[in-house]
Design a protein around this motif. Structure first.
Motif, PDB file in Angstrom:
ATOM      1  N   LEU A   7      -5.582  -4.590   1.344  1.00 17.99           N
ATOM      2  CA  LEU A   7      -5.153  -3.195   1.219  1.00 17.99           C
ATOM      3  C   LEU A   7      -3.684  -3.125   0.823  1.00 17.99           C
ATOM      4  O   LEU A   7      -3.312  -2.383  -0.089  1.00 17.99           O
ATOM      5  CB  LEU A   7      -5.396  -2.448   2.529  1.00 17.99           C
ATOM      6  CG  LEU A   7      -4.987  -0.985   2.566  1.00 17.99           C
ATOM      7  CD1 LEU A   7      -5.746  -0.176   1.511  1.00 17.99           C
ATOM      8  CD2 LEU A   7      -5.224  -0.401   3.950  1.00 17.99           C
ATOM      9  N   ARG A   8      -2.858  -3.902   1.491  1.00 17.74           N
ATOM     10  CA  ARG A   8      -1.430  -3.925   1.177  1.00 17.74           C
ATOM     11  C   ARG A   8      -1.207  -4.356  -0.278  1.00 17.74           C
ATOM     12  O   ARG A   8      -0.404  -3.783  -1.002  1.00 17.74           O
ATOM     13  CB  ARG A   8      -0.702  -4.865   2.141  1.00 17.74           C
ATOM     14  CG  ARG A   8       0.790  -4.792   2.029  1.00 17.74           C
ATOM     15  CD  ARG A   8       1.499  -5.519   3.150  1.00 17.74           C
ATOM     16  NE  ARG A   8       1.544  -4.664   4.336  1.00 17.74           N
ATOM     17  CZ  ARG A   8       0.956  -4.920   5.482  1.00 17.74           C
ATOM     18  NH1 ARG A   8       0.285  -6.031   5.654  1.00 17.74           N
ATOM     19  NH2 ARG A   8       1.052  -4.087   6.498  1.00 17.74           N
ATOM     20  N   GLU A   9      -1.969  -5.357  -0.725  1.00 16.94           N
ATOM     21  CA  GLU A   9      -1.858  -5.851  -2.099  1.00 16.94           C
ATOM     22  C   GLU A   9      -2.279  -4.781  -3.107  1.00 16.94           C
ATOM     23  O   GLU A   9      -1.639  -4.611  -4.146  1.00 16.94           O
ATOM     24  CB  GLU A   9      -2.730  -7.098  -2.250  1.00 16.94           C
ATOM     25  CG  GLU A   9      -2.575  -7.803  -3.578  1.00 16.94           C
ATOM     26  CD  GLU A   9      -3.384  -9.085  -3.605  1.00 16.94           C
ATOM     27  OE1 GLU A   9      -4.482  -9.069  -4.202  1.00 16.94           O
ATOM     28  OE2 GLU A   9      -2.912 -10.084  -3.019  1.00 16.94           O
ATOM     29  N   LEU A  10      -3.347  -4.046  -2.796  1.00 13.12           N
ATOM     30  CA  LEU A  10      -3.800  -2.982  -3.695  1.00 13.12           C
ATOM     31  C   LEU A  10      -2.753  -1.873  -3.813  1.00 13.12           C
ATOM     32  O   LEU A  10      -2.533  -1.338  -4.901  1.00 13.12           O
ATOM     33  CB  LEU A  10      -5.130  -2.393  -3.206  1.00 13.12           C
ATOM     34  CG  LEU A  10      -6.357  -3.278  -3.392  1.00 13.12           C
ATOM     35  CD1 LEU A  10      -7.560  -2.682  -2.675  1.00 13.12           C
ATOM     36  CD2 LEU A  10      -6.650  -3.479  -4.868  1.00 13.12           C
ATOM     37  N   LEU A  11      -2.100  -1.544  -2.719  1.00 16.26           N
ATOM     38  CA  LEU A  11      -1.044  -0.525  -2.752  1.00 16.26           C
ATOM     39  C   LEU A  11       0.103  -0.985  -3.640  1.00 16.26           C
ATOM     40  O   LEU A  11       0.629  -0.202  -4.444  1.00 16.26           O
ATOM     41  CB  LEU A  11      -0.522  -0.239  -1.341  1.00 16.26           C
ATOM     42  CG  LEU A  11      -1.485   0.439  -0.368  1.00 16.26           C
ATOM     43  CD1 LEU A  11      -0.851   0.555   1.009  1.00 16.26           C
ATOM     44  CD2 LEU A  11      -1.921   1.791  -0.861  1.00 16.26           C
ATOM     45  N   GLU A  12       0.465  -2.250  -3.520  1.00 15.03           N
ATOM     46  CA  GLU A  12       1.571  -2.786  -4.313  1.00 15.03           C
ATOM     47  C   GLU A  12       1.199  -2.891  -5.788  1.00 15.03           C
ATOM     48  O   GLU A  12       1.941  -2.420  -6.651  1.00 15.03           O
ATOM     49  CB  GLU A  12       1.992  -4.149  -3.778  1.00 15.03           C
ATOM     50  CG  GLU A  12       2.695  -4.087  -2.443  1.00 15.03           C
ATOM     51  CD  GLU A  12       2.967  -5.461  -1.844  1.00 15.03           C
ATOM     52  OE1 GLU A  12       2.916  -6.470  -2.583  1.00 15.03           O
ATOM     53  OE2 GLU A  12       3.231  -5.510  -0.631  1.00 15.03           O
ATOM     54  N   LYS A  13       0.062  -3.525  -6.078  1.00 16.63           N
ATOM     55  CA  LYS A  13      -0.344  -3.721  -7.469  1.00 16.63           C
ATOM     56  C   LYS A  13      -0.623  -2.396  -8.174  1.00 16.63           C
ATOM     57  O   LYS A  13      -0.329  -2.236  -9.346  1.00 16.63           O
ATOM     58  CB  LYS A  13      -1.576  -4.623  -7.552  1.00 16.63           C
ATOM     59  CG  LYS A  13      -1.262  -6.071  -7.299  1.00 16.63           C
ATOM     60  CD  LYS A  13      -2.500  -6.924  -7.492  1.00 16.63           C
ATOM     61  CE  LYS A  13      -2.165  -8.392  -7.306  1.00 16.63           C
ATOM     62  NZ  LYS A  13      -3.344  -9.230  -7.481  1.00 16.63           N
ATOM     63  N   GLY A  14      -1.225  -1.463  -7.444  1.00 16.66           N
ATOM     64  CA  GLY A  14      -1.533  -0.161  -8.031  1.00 16.66           C
ATOM     65  C   GLY A  14      -0.335   0.769  -8.053  1.00 16.66           C
ATOM     66  O   GLY A  14      -0.389   1.840  -8.627  1.00 16.66           O
ATOM     67  N   ASN A  15       0.743   0.336  -7.387  1.00 16.77           N
ATOM     68  CA  ASN A  15       1.969   1.134  -7.300  1.00 16.77           C
ATOM     69  C   ASN A  15       1.671   2.538  -6.768  1.00 16.77           C
ATOM     70  O   ASN A  15       2.066   3.546  -7.368  1.00 16.77           O
ATOM     71  CB  ASN A  15       2.688   1.188  -8.648  1.00 16.77           C
ATOM     72  CG  ASN A  15       4.103   1.705  -8.509  1.00 16.77           C
ATOM     73  OD1 ASN A  15       4.743   1.524  -7.487  1.00 16.77           O
ATOM     74  ND2 ASN A  15       4.586   2.370  -9.539  1.00 16.77           N
ATOM     75  N   ILE A  16       0.935   2.577  -5.654  1.00 22.07           N
ATOM     76  CA  ILE A  16       0.590   3.858  -5.041  1.00 22.07           C
ATOM     77  C   ILE A  16       1.078   3.885  -3.600  1.00 22.07           C
ATOM     78  O   ILE A  16       1.254   2.848  -2.968  1.00 22.07           O
ATOM     79  CB  ILE A  16      -0.930   4.153  -5.095  1.00 22.07           C
ATOM     80  CG1 ILE A  16      -1.721   3.090  -4.326  1.00 22.07           C
ATOM     81  CG2 ILE A  16      -1.415   4.270  -6.528  1.00 22.07           C
ATOM     82  CD1 ILE A  16      -3.176   3.441  -4.112  1.00 22.07           C
TER      83      ILE A  16
END
Length: 73
Positions: A7-16
């Motif tokens: 989840l943390r990675e998705l927030l970072e990669k998606g820049n959201i």
């Protein structure tokens, strides 16, 4: 990798933001998902407010970001 890490990675990669993630999850699942919920999923396990991030939340967010053309891999 744990769901919390994913989840943390998705927030970072998606820049959201956490709020944007909550909105995307709520929109896709048609169920409420608050910023507080996302924060609980990301919280350190030693905190009383910490909750285990479910598989479905990670999967929904990943698919939503993919549909928007954002990097998720």
């Amino acid at each position: 990798m744990t769901n919390q890490e994913l989840l943390r990675e998705l927030l970072e990669k998606g820049n959201i933001s956490q709020a944007e993630a909550a909105a995307l999850i709520a929109e896709e699942t048609k169920r409420p998902c608050s910023v507080r919920t996302v924060r609980a999923w990301l919280a350190d396990a030693s905190l009383p407010s910490a909750r285990t991030c479910p598989d479905w939340a990670v999967n929904v967010l990943k698919e939503s970001l993919k549909a928007q053309g954002k990097p998720v891999e």
